[in-house]
Motif scaffolding. Structure first.
Motif, PDB file in Angstrom:
ATOM      1  N   ASP A 137       1.000  -1.053   0.744  1.00  0.00           N
ATOM      2  CA  ASP A 137       0.088   0.153   0.271  1.00  0.00           C
ATOM      3  C   ASP A 137       1.044   1.793  -0.477  1.00  0.00           C
ATOM      4  OD1 ASP A 137       1.026  -0.380   2.235  1.00  0.00           O
ATOM      5  OD2 ASP A 137      -1.075  -0.043   3.344  1.00  0.00           O
ATOM      6  N   LEU A 138       2.068   0.994   1.239  1.00  0.00           N
ATOM      7  CA  LEU A 138       2.747   2.804   0.760  1.00  0.00           C
ATOM      8  C   LEU A 138       3.280   2.602  -0.680  1.00  0.00           C
ATOM      9  CD1 LEU A 138       3.902   4.228   2.838  1.00  0.00           C
ATOM     10  CD2 LEU A 138       6.549   2.496   3.005  1.00  0.00           C
ATOM     11  N   PHE A 139       4.105   1.126  -0.899  1.00  0.00           N
ATOM     12  CA  PHE A 139       4.935   1.227  -2.189  1.00  0.00           C
ATOM     13  C   PHE A 139       3.532   1.917  -2.597  1.00  0.00           C
ATOM     14  CE2 PHE A 139       6.021  -0.136  -6.717  1.00  0.00           C
ATOM     15  CZ  PHE A 139       7.309  -0.319  -6.061  1.00  0.00           C
ATOM     16  N   TYR A 140       2.356   1.608  -3.794  1.00  0.00           N
ATOM     17  CA  TYR A 140       1.558   2.371  -4.794  1.00  0.00           C
ATOM     18  C   TYR A 140       1.630   3.899  -4.355  1.00  0.00           C
ATOM     19  CZ  TYR A 140       1.348  -2.542  -5.878  1.00  0.00           C
ATOM     20  OH  TYR A 140       2.023  -3.989  -6.948  1.00  0.00           O
ATOM     21  N   THR A 173      -2.120   1.214 -13.577  1.00  0.00           N
ATOM     22  CA  THR A 173      -2.704   0.913 -12.769  1.00  0.00           C
ATOM     23  C   THR A 173      -2.339   0.979 -11.120  1.00  0.00           C
ATOM     24  OG1 THR A 173      -3.339  -1.242 -13.786  1.00  0.00           O
ATOM     25  CG2 THR A 173      -5.015   0.526 -14.155  1.00  0.00           C
ATOM     26  N   GLU A 174      -1.691   0.733 -10.792  1.00  0.00           N
ATOM     27  CA  GLU A 174      -0.187   0.832  -9.899  1.00  0.00           C
ATOM     28  C   GLU A 174      -0.632   1.800  -8.595  1.00  0.00           C
ATOM     29  OE1 GLU A 174       2.590  -2.823 -10.005  1.00  0.00           O
ATOM     30  OE2 GLU A 174       3.239  -0.664 -11.044  1.00  0.00           O
ATOM     31  N   SER A 175      -0.135   3.091  -9.211  1.00  0.00           N
ATOM     32  CA  SER A 175       0.408   3.821  -8.469  1.00  0.00           C
ATOM     33  C   SER A 175      -1.215   4.172  -7.984  1.00  0.00           C
ATOM     34  CB  SER A 175       0.770   4.955  -8.970  1.00  0.00           C
ATOM     35  OG  SER A 175       0.108   5.438 -10.110  1.00  0.00           O
ATOM     36  N   ILE A 176      -1.250   4.431  -6.357  1.00  0.00           N
ATOM     37  CA  ILE A 176      -3.375   5.119  -6.313  1.00  0.00           C
ATOM     38  C   ILE A 176      -2.920   6.657  -6.684  1.00  0.00           C
ATOM     39  CG2 ILE A 176      -4.929   5.449  -4.684  1.00  0.00           C
ATOM     40  CD1 ILE A 176      -3.218   2.937  -4.151  1.00  0.00           C
ATOM     41  N   GLU A 186      -8.978   6.410  -0.535  1.00  0.00           N
ATOM     42  CA  GLU A 186      -7.724   5.212  -0.798  1.00  0.00           C
ATOM     43  C   GLU A 186      -6.543   5.520  -0.442  1.00  0.00           C
ATOM     44  OE1 GLU A 186      -7.751   2.631  -4.146  1.00  0.00           O
ATOM     45  OE2 GLU A 186      -6.074   1.402  -3.269  1.00  0.00           O
ATOM     46  N   PHE A 187      -5.715   6.845  -1.228  1.00  0.00           N
ATOM     47  CA  PHE A 187      -4.741   7.099  -0.257  1.00  0.00           C
ATOM     48  C   PHE A 187      -4.675   7.886   0.406  1.00  0.00           C
ATOM     49  CE2 PHE A 187      -1.869  11.161  -1.171  1.00  0.00           C
ATOM     50  CZ  PHE A 187      -1.039  11.158  -1.333  1.00  0.00           C
ATOM     51  N   LEU A 188      -5.666   8.601   1.501  1.00  0.00           N
ATOM     52  CA  LEU A 188      -6.268   9.625   2.267  1.00  0.00           C
ATOM     53  C   LEU A 188      -6.011   8.432   2.957  1.00  0.00           C
ATOM     54  CD1 LEU A 188      -8.112  12.044   1.371  1.00  0.00           C
ATOM     55  CD2 LEU A 188      -5.345  12.136   1.351  1.00  0.00           C
ATOM     56  N   ASN A 189      -6.638   7.115   3.323  1.00  0.00           N
ATOM     57  CA  ASN A 189      -6.793   6.345   4.078  1.00  0.00           C
ATOM     58  C   ASN A 189      -4.955   5.768   4.008  1.00  0.00           C
ATOM     59  OD1 ASN A 189      -9.334   6.359   4.280  1.00  0.00           O
ATOM     60  ND2 ASN A 189      -9.965   4.805   3.130  1.00  0.00           N
ATOM     61  N   ILE A 190      -4.656   5.414   3.676  1.00  0.00           N
ATOM     62  CA  ILE A 190      -3.057   5.191   3.509  1.00  0.00           C
ATOM     63  C   ILE A 190      -1.366   6.012   4.140  1.00  0.00           C
ATOM     64  CG2 ILE A 190      -0.921   4.033   2.532  1.00  0.00           C
ATOM     65  CD1 ILE A 190      -2.563   3.406   0.307  1.00  0.00           C
ATOM     66  N   LYS A 191      -1.857   7.322   3.870  1.00  0.00           N
ATOM     67  CA  LYS A 191      -2.059   8.356   4.860  1.00  0.00           C
ATOM     68  C   LYS A 191      -1.914   8.120   6.123  1.00  0.00           C
ATOM     69  CE  LYS A 191      -0.608  13.576   4.526  1.00  0.00           C
ATOM     70  NZ  LYS A 191       0.343  12.775   4.871  1.00  0.00           N
ATOM     71  N   ASP A 201       0.951   8.324   8.611  1.00  0.00           N
ATOM     72  CA  ASP A 201       1.311   9.615   8.515  1.00  0.00           C
ATOM     73  C   ASP A 201       0.534   9.900   9.542  1.00  0.00           C
ATOM     74  OD1 ASP A 201       2.331  12.021   9.167  1.00  0.00           O
ATOM     75  OD2 ASP A 201       2.246  12.594   6.586  1.00  0.00           O
ATOM     76  N   PRO A 202      -0.261   9.076  10.580  1.00  0.00           N
ATOM     77  CA  PRO A 202      -1.427  10.228  11.304  1.00  0.00           C
ATOM     78  C   PRO A 202      -1.859  11.480  11.418  1.00  0.00           C
ATOM     79  CG  PRO A 202      -0.165   8.514  12.507  1.00  0.00           C
ATOM     80  CD  PRO A 202       0.555   8.372  11.759  1.00  0.00           C
ATOM     81  N   ASN A 203      -0.423  11.729  11.895  1.00  0.00           N
ATOM     82  CA  ASN A 203      -0.509  13.266  12.308  1.00  0.00           C
ATOM     83  C   ASN A 203      -0.107  14.478  10.897  1.00  0.00           C
ATOM     84  OD1 ASN A 203      -1.124  12.563  14.633  1.00  0.00           O
ATOM     85  ND2 ASN A 203       1.425  12.538  15.227  1.00  0.00           N
ATOM     86  N   ASN A 204      -0.764  14.344   9.705  1.00  0.00           N
ATOM     87  CA  ASN A 204      -0.383  14.579   8.998  1.00  0.00           C
ATOM     88  C   ASN A 204       0.996  15.345   9.279  1.00  0.00           C
ATOM     89  OD1 ASN A 204      -2.405  14.721   6.682  1.00  0.00           O
ATOM     90  ND2 ASN A 204      -3.396  15.471   7.504  1.00  0.00           N
ATOM     91  N   THR A 205       1.978  14.950   9.363  1.00  0.00           N
ATOM     92  CA  THR A 205       3.000  15.619   9.571  1.00  0.00           C
ATOM     93  C   THR A 205       3.744  16.457   8.407  1.00  0.00           C
ATOM     94  OG1 THR A 205       4.162  14.399  11.192  1.00  0.00           O
ATOM     95  CG2 THR A 205       5.863  14.811   9.589  1.00  0.00           C
ATOM     96  N   PHE A 206       3.636  15.560   6.832  1.00  0.00           N
ATOM     97  CA  PHE A 206       4.187  15.682   5.871  1.00  0.00           C
ATOM     98  C   PHE A 206       2.626  16.111   5.180  1.00  0.00           C
ATOM     99  CE2 PHE A 206       6.237  11.951   7.341  1.00  0.00           C
ATOM    100  CZ  PHE A 206       7.381  12.057   6.939  1.00  0.00           C
ATOM    101  N   THR A 207       2.947  17.720   4.567  1.00  0.00           N
ATOM    102  CA  THR A 207       1.862  18.171   3.788  1.00  0.00           C
ATOM    103  C   THR A 207       2.751  18.864   2.211  1.00  0.00           C
ATOM    104  OG1 THR A 207       0.141  19.646   3.947  1.00  0.00           O
ATOM    105  CG2 THR A 207       2.539  19.416   5.295  1.00  0.00           C
TER     106      THR A 207
END
Ligand SMILES: Cc1cc2nc3c(=O)[nH]c(=O)nc-3n(C[C@H](O)[C@H](O)[C@H](O)COP(=O)(O)OP(=O)(O)OC[C@H]3O[C@@H](n4cnc5c(N)ncnc54)[C@H](O)[C@@H]3O)c2cc1C
Length: 462
Positions: free
Chosen positions: A176-179, A368-371, A437-442, A446-452
């Protein structure tokens, strides 16, 4: 605290202090249209230093590579920008297996210099070689190679997460992280290493043809589509009529090279820059270009693959970026819809009198691999190079861009994300339906949205 721990902590603080290069810097993208004022720019020179920075800050973090993206994808207001360009080691290269492992700040040019003596070549990259590998992975770039998107050549990545851990992600582990991270604009973590498949540095021969747009579509299906002899392909559509195309295809060849140089030298672009200013920018001259260019490129040419892949963005750079500047936009159009979309594109361009300098068509096969995938079906990528006047609001640019995006969405296409953030939130969600789906993986990594960054803030934060 023991004396050793004390000294260690003191040294780490010193290292971090030295890594912080500027305070409250305004970060500009290459077009200089989307300035973002950030708190600090930090340039770590080792992965452990990067790890300490991520662990020690409470501020939002963005990553920057070559800084060629154009809408604040590398920064967030008042956040910290981690500049990855000093993390640029070539970690290993297996010549027999044609595989290379590099750090993210490595530029394609550096890889080319390293692998050219072994007669190897990068498989997928942009048309220019001065982008970083980390920035390219996070956008999941494509070039003129019919293989398509960069993800297809990636074996695995190592990614530094918000909790400071480093995990390996691939098609076998942390999938999931890869895609999500490939094409994930730095929103999952810092890519700190990547292993890429390479290809052979073969001889290639150029063939060119001039034709109308409708002839081009049938030419594409009979000559280019699924043809394994094709190494690079693109077609230039000449503004402002958008009727005539110059098709340029490079095929595999056994013929000897007509240019013996193996890689281009970065500073020989004076002629290109002058032609760029005159023939593309000023309307009456545009017509001359459509007459001159097909003749110029019809000359027989056999080069090494690496030579044709080693142009620098300097060849495109305008002499001045004030009072006007150049921006890029890219639209992905399903193959059957090219003519119809181009008709709509032309109407919008003429209505708003947009100064399109160049429109290039490439082929991007389904991915179709990357989200956050931009080519969910076989597509033509229409890359537009446009001259605009510098203004803070870019009100008019937003208007015509949104019209074009509506047109591309209406034919089932998408638009590219490394460029200015003119799309509305609705348009973004329509073009990228797997956003949730992307946001669920994030959320998982990264539960605290450190990366933005500005892309995340504009389209992904409720
Ligand atoms: C003149 C020009 C020509 C172009 N041609 C093409 C082309 O042919 N094909 C194409 O597909 N695109 C093309 N582009 C777009 C270009 O590929 C992207 O802007 C790409 O991101 C540039 O790489 P960079 O090193 O400048 O990345 P940056 O702009 O610095 O970063 C891009 C994104 O990657 C993230 N990032 C950077 N490093 C890391 C890391 N280590 N870990 C996690 N995230 C990271 C950043 O946060 C940002 O969101 C072109 C752009 C220009 C200006």
């Amino acid at each position: 605290m023991t004396r050793i721990t004390y000294i260690y902590n003191f040294l780490m603080l010193l290292v971090l202090h030295n890594a912080i290069t500027l305070c409250h810097e305004t970060i500009y993208d290459v077009s200089r249209l989307s300035p973002v004022t950030v708190e600090q720019v930090v340039t770590p020179s080792s992965v452990s230093e990067l790890q300490s920075i991520i662990k020690s800050t409470k501020k939002p973090i963005s990553f920057a590579g070559g800084r060629f993206s154009q809408g604040g994808q590398i920064a967030c207001p008042n956040g910290i920008v981690i500049d990855t360009t000093k993390l640029n080691a070539i970690v290993s290269c297996n010549i027999d297996q044609k595989i290379i492992t590099v750090q993210p700040g490595t530029r394609w040019s550096q890889i080319q210099e390293y692998i050219d003596p072994y007669n190897l070549s990068v498989h997928v990259m942009q048309s220019y070689n001065n982008f970083t590998v980390g920035g390219s992975l996070s956008v999941n770039v494509h070039g003129r190679d019919p293989k398509g998107s960069l993800i297809k050549t990636v074996e695995s990545i190592k990614i530094l997460l918000a909790d400071g851990s480093i995990v390996q992600a691939s098609r076998e582990q942390h999938t999931d992280l890869f895609y999500a991270a490939l094409g994930g604009y730095g929103l999952l973590g810092a890519i700190v290493e990547v292993t890429l498949k390479l290809t052979d540095n073969i001889n290639i021969e150029r063939y060119t043809h001039s034709m109308s747009i409708s002839e081009y579509v049938s030419y594409f299906f009979t000559q280019i589509y699924n043809n394994e002899q094709v190494i690079f392909h693109n077609a230039n559509v000449y503004p402002n009529e958008f009727k005539k195309v110059s098709v340029i295809t490079w095929y595999k060849t056994e013929n000897n090279v007509t240019i013996s140089q193996r890689l281009q030298q970065p500073d020989f672009y004076i002629k290109e820059m002058i032609a760029e200013q005159l023939l593309r920018r000023i309307s009456p001259f545009k017509h001359i270009r459509s007459l001159l260019e097909p003749k110029k490129i019809s000359k027989k040419l056999v080069t090494y693959r690496n030579y044709e892949m080693s142009y620098s963005t300097k060849s495109l750079e305008p002499i001045m970026r004030w009072p006007s500047t150049s921006i890029l936009q890219e639209y992905f159009v399903p193959l059957h819809a090219l003519e119809h979309f181009l008709q709509q594109y032309k109407t919008i361009i003429q209505k708003y009198n947009v100064n399109v300098l160049n429109l290039s068509i490439r082929y991007v096969p389904q991915e179709t691999e990357s989200i956050l995938n931009y080519a969910p079906q076989d597509s033509f990528a229409l890359v537009a190079y446009i001259n605009v006047f510098r203004s803070t609001e870019q009100y008019i640019e937003k208007k015509w861009t949104r019209d074009i995006i509506n047109a591309v969405l209406s034919v089932g296409g998408t638009y590219y994300l490394p460029y200015h953030l003119y799309a509305t939130k609705q348009q973004f969600q329509h073009a990228y339906p797997k956003l949730q789906e992307f946001l669920n993986i994030k959320q998982k990594y990264d539960p605290n949205n450190t990366f933005t960054n500005s892309l995340h803030q504009k389209y992904m934060v409720p």
